[in-house]
Design a protein around this motif. Structure first.
Motif, PDB file in Angstrom:
ATOM      1  N   PRO A 157       0.883  -1.268  -0.022  1.00  0.00           N
ATOM      2  CA  PRO A 157       0.094   0.238  -0.044  1.00  0.00           C
ATOM      3  C   PRO A 157       0.678   1.536   0.259  1.00  0.00           C
ATOM      4  CG  PRO A 157      -0.025  -0.488   2.171  1.00  0.00           C
ATOM      5  CD  PRO A 157       0.633  -1.736   1.041  1.00  0.00           C
ATOM      6  N   ASP A 159       1.020   5.242   0.856  1.00  0.00           N
ATOM      7  CA  ASP A 159      -0.198   6.552   1.455  1.00  0.00           C
ATOM      8  C   ASP A 159      -0.780   7.640   0.484  1.00  0.00           C
ATOM      9  OD1 ASP A 159      -0.697   9.016   3.490  1.00  0.00           O
ATOM     10  OD2 ASP A 159       1.086   7.979   4.718  1.00  0.00           O
ATOM     11  N   THR A 160      -2.222   7.772   0.721  1.00  0.00           N
ATOM     12  CA  THR A 160      -2.605   8.509   0.029  1.00  0.00           C
ATOM     13  C   THR A 160      -2.317   9.462   0.513  1.00  0.00           C
ATOM     14  OG1 THR A 160      -4.754   7.886   1.724  1.00  0.00           O
ATOM     15  CG2 THR A 160      -4.101   6.551  -0.465  1.00  0.00           C
ATOM     16  N   ASN A 164      -1.732  12.033  -5.501  1.00  0.00           N
ATOM     17  CA  ASN A 164      -2.865  11.378  -5.107  1.00  0.00           C
ATOM     18  C   ASN A 164      -3.497  10.281  -6.876  1.00  0.00           C
ATOM     19  OD1 ASN A 164      -2.857  11.788  -8.112  1.00  0.00           O
ATOM     20  ND2 ASN A 164      -2.030  13.248  -8.458  1.00  0.00           N
ATOM     21  N   ASP A 165      -4.861   9.629  -6.267  1.00  0.00           N
ATOM     22  CA  ASP A 165      -5.297   9.214  -7.005  1.00  0.00           C
ATOM     23  C   ASP A 165      -4.406   8.042  -8.119  1.00  0.00           C
ATOM     24  OD1 ASP A 165      -6.598   6.262  -5.942  1.00  0.00           O
ATOM     25  OD2 ASP A 165      -7.794   7.159  -8.035  1.00  0.00           O
ATOM     26  N   VAL A 166      -4.821   9.035  -9.060  1.00  0.00           N
ATOM     27  CA  VAL A 166      -4.065   8.822 -10.365  1.00  0.00           C
ATOM     28  C   VAL A 166      -2.709   8.311 -10.593  1.00  0.00           C
ATOM     29  CG1 VAL A 166      -3.716   9.898 -12.627  1.00  0.00           C
ATOM     30  CG2 VAL A 166      -5.684  10.416 -11.941  1.00  0.00           C
ATOM     31  N   GLU A 167      -1.658   8.779  -9.396  1.00  0.00           N
ATOM     32  CA  GLU A 167      -0.481   8.790  -9.321  1.00  0.00           C
ATOM     33  C   GLU A 167      -0.344   7.572  -9.100  1.00  0.00           C
ATOM     34  OE1 GLU A 167       3.217   9.025 -10.451  1.00  0.00           O
ATOM     35  OE2 GLU A 167       1.748   9.650 -11.408  1.00  0.00           O
ATOM     36  N   ILE A 168      -1.421   7.179  -7.332  1.00  0.00           N
ATOM     37  CA  ILE A 168      -0.956   5.901  -6.923  1.00  0.00           C
ATOM     38  C   ILE A 168      -1.653   4.406  -8.215  1.00  0.00           C
ATOM     39  CG2 ILE A 168      -2.092   4.320  -5.055  1.00  0.00           C
ATOM     40  CD1 ILE A 168      -1.705   6.843  -2.995  1.00  0.00           C
ATOM     41  N   LYS A 169      -2.984   5.290  -8.162  1.00  0.00           N
ATOM     42  CA  LYS A 169      -2.698   3.263  -9.813  1.00  0.00           C
ATOM     43  C   LYS A 169      -2.035   3.456 -10.220  1.00  0.00           C
ATOM     44  CE  LYS A 169      -7.683   3.972  -7.853  1.00  0.00           C
ATOM     45  NZ  LYS A 169     -10.129   4.174  -8.457  1.00  0.00           N
ATOM     46  N   TYR A 170      -1.992   4.545 -11.244  1.00  0.00           N
ATOM     47  CA  TYR A 170      -1.080   4.328 -12.921  1.00  0.00           C
ATOM     48  C   TYR A 170       0.674   5.185 -12.971  1.00  0.00           C
ATOM     49  CZ  TYR A 170      -6.000   3.805 -12.879  1.00  0.00           C
ATOM     50  OH  TYR A 170      -7.354   4.140 -13.353  1.00  0.00           O
ATOM     51  N   LYS A 210      -6.946  -2.720 -17.024  1.00  0.00           N
ATOM     52  CA  LYS A 210      -6.293  -1.881 -15.636  1.00  0.00           C
ATOM     53  C   LYS A 210      -4.982  -2.713 -15.252  1.00  0.00           C
ATOM     54  CE  LYS A 210      -9.262   0.491 -14.686  1.00  0.00           C
ATOM     55  NZ  LYS A 210      -9.385   2.006 -15.106  1.00  0.00           N
ATOM     56  N   GLN A 212      -3.307  -2.480 -12.934  1.00  0.00           N
ATOM     57  CA  GLN A 212      -2.685  -4.175 -12.109  1.00  0.00           C
ATOM     58  C   GLN A 212      -3.142  -5.299 -12.028  1.00  0.00           C
ATOM     59  OE1 GLN A 212      -4.654  -0.504 -12.281  1.00  0.00           O
ATOM     60  NE2 GLN A 212      -4.392   0.714 -10.563  1.00  0.00           N
TER      61      GLN A 212
END
Length: 273
Positions: A157, A159-160, A164-170, A210, A212
């Motif tokens: 994981p 840390d959010t 940002n959410d886009v960077e964490i996912k992509y 995705k 992931q």
């Protein structure tokens, strides 16, 4: 930040520092051997091609600071070459074929078994290895009888509060996460004047495809114009230090559980402890 060959991991738990007689005399029943696997592949114009291997060495160096000294866990040298053919068209990438990497990992596992060890952890820092290494776990189990475990740093994981959410996912390659970590461990290896952003909007806005989930095939040239996927402009050494600390503490907890894990014996009457 500790450097390679500094600290408890390298001074006390680096298996190749021992002589053959010392390794022979080690208690093996509860021993756990870690095989780090990184990569030598392009990471855009701002990060070194050694990035994935550097991250493996650094995070494990930090992880050992959180392990009890009595724990019988040993570190092998990182395997720097792996399956990186999705980056093969970029200078500096050194890739092994699928079958070559399979053979190398199996040969290492057999050698560890030959020395008497019974537990192996494959510690991976390169996403392009994931499917192969997960398959190899079972093959090693069947071939050697060892207990085999797997840790992929990209599945830990993030840390959010850091990105940002886009960077964490992509932001999966050369983005803010990896850039922050290299900035924290080897800032002199980062060409900060070349940090940039490149994220595939096509994938960001896809409903089902995705990274992931690994449900589509791609090379870096399919999704990026500059060799990265992420926004490296949001990176900092301070964020990297936070990530190392958080990941290292979590990995230490995971290693503790793996070190104690035993399969129950199954028979026709049911599970027997």
């Amino acid at each position: 930040m500790l450097n390679r060959y500094e600290g408890y991991a390298w001074n006390d738990r680096f298996l190749p520092r021992l002589t053959t007689n010392q390794i022979k005399e080690l208690p093996k029943e509860d021993a756990l051997v870690i095989l780090p696997i990184g990569a030598v592949e392009q990471h855009g114009t701002h990060l070194p091609v050694y990035t994935d291997t550097l991250l493996a060495e650094t995070v494990l160096t930090e992880t050992f600071q959180y392990l009890p000294e009595h724990l019988n866990i040993w570190l092998l040298p990182a395997l720097p070459y792996s399956k990186s053919n999705e980056h093969a068209m970029w200078s500096g990438t050194i890739s092994l074929s699928f079958t070559t990497l399979q053979g190398i990992i199996m040969d290492i596992a057999k050698s560890i078994k030959q020395s008497g060890f019974k537990r192996l952890i494959i510690f991976n820092t390169h996403g392009g290895n994931n499917d192969l290494l997960k398959m190899m776990m079972r093959e090693i189990r069947l071939e050697t009888g060892m207990s085999v475990f797997y840790i992929f740093i990209g599945a830990l994981p993030i840390d959010t509060a850091l990105f940002n959410d886009v960077e964490i996912k992509y932001g999966i390659h050369g983005g803010a996460l990896e850039t922050s970590m290299v900035m924290a461990s080897r800032p002199d290896w980062v060409r900060t004047e070349y940090v940039s952003k490149d994220i595939s909007e096509q994938i960001v806005h896809s409903k089902y495809l995705k990274y992931q989930q690994g449900n589509f095939a791609w090379t870096i040239d399919d999704i990026s114009t500059n060799g990265i996927c992420g926004d490296a402009r949001d990176a900092s050494a301070e964020k990297g230090r936070i990530i190392y600390q958080q990941h290292s503490k979590l990995i230490a907890e995971i290693l503790l559980e793996m070190a104690e894990f035993e399969f129950y014996h199954i028979n026709k009457e049911g599970v027997q402890p």
